[in-house]
Design a protein around this motif. Sequence first.
Motif, PDB file in Angstrom:
ATOM      1  N   UNK A  78       0.839  -1.185   0.000  1.00  0.00           N
ATOM      2  CA  UNK A  78       0.000   0.000   0.000  1.00  0.00           C
ATOM      3  C   UNK A  78       0.879   1.241   0.000  1.00  0.00           C
ATOM      4  N   UNK A  79       0.334   2.311  -0.483  1.00  0.00           N
ATOM      5  CA  UNK A  79       1.042   3.590  -0.512  1.00  0.00           C
ATOM      6  C   UNK A  79       0.564   4.402   0.673  1.00  0.00           C
ATOM      7  N   UNK A  80       1.496   4.819   1.513  1.00  0.00           N
ATOM      8  CA  UNK A  80       1.108   5.605   2.680  1.00  0.00           C
ATOM      9  C   UNK A  80       0.709   7.018   2.249  1.00  0.00           C
ATOM     10  N   UNK A  81       0.031   7.701   3.133  1.00  0.00           N
ATOM     11  CA  UNK A  81      -0.487   9.038   2.827  1.00  0.00           C
ATOM     12  C   UNK A  81       0.621  10.043   2.558  1.00  0.00           C
ATOM     13  N   UNK A  82       1.815   9.817   3.129  1.00  0.00           N
ATOM     14  CA  UNK A  82       2.900  10.784   2.940  1.00  0.00           C
ATOM     15  C   UNK A  82       3.806  10.438   1.758  1.00  0.00           C
ATOM     16  N   UNK A  83       3.461   9.425   0.977  1.00  0.00           N
ATOM     17  CA  UNK A  83       4.239   9.070  -0.207  1.00  0.00           C
ATOM     18  C   UNK A  83       3.818   9.960  -1.370  1.00  0.00           C
TER      19      UNK A  83
END
Length: 54
Positions: free
Chosen positions: A11-16
């Motif tokens: 998953x892609x974190x929100x800060x990526x």
Amino acid sequence: MQEIVPAPQQTVSADTVQPQSTEQAWEMFQLMFAEVVAEAEGILSSWDRLSSVF
């Protein structure tokens, strides 16, 4: 019998930050690479100072 466990999903974190174009990805790479080079130069210069002491 061995239990089969599904592989975790990446998953892609929100800060990526996802680049919107190849050009933006290249600019991001250049900025990150410049930071790595600057850090390496700082480490090497500290080694030079240490080697002059011994």
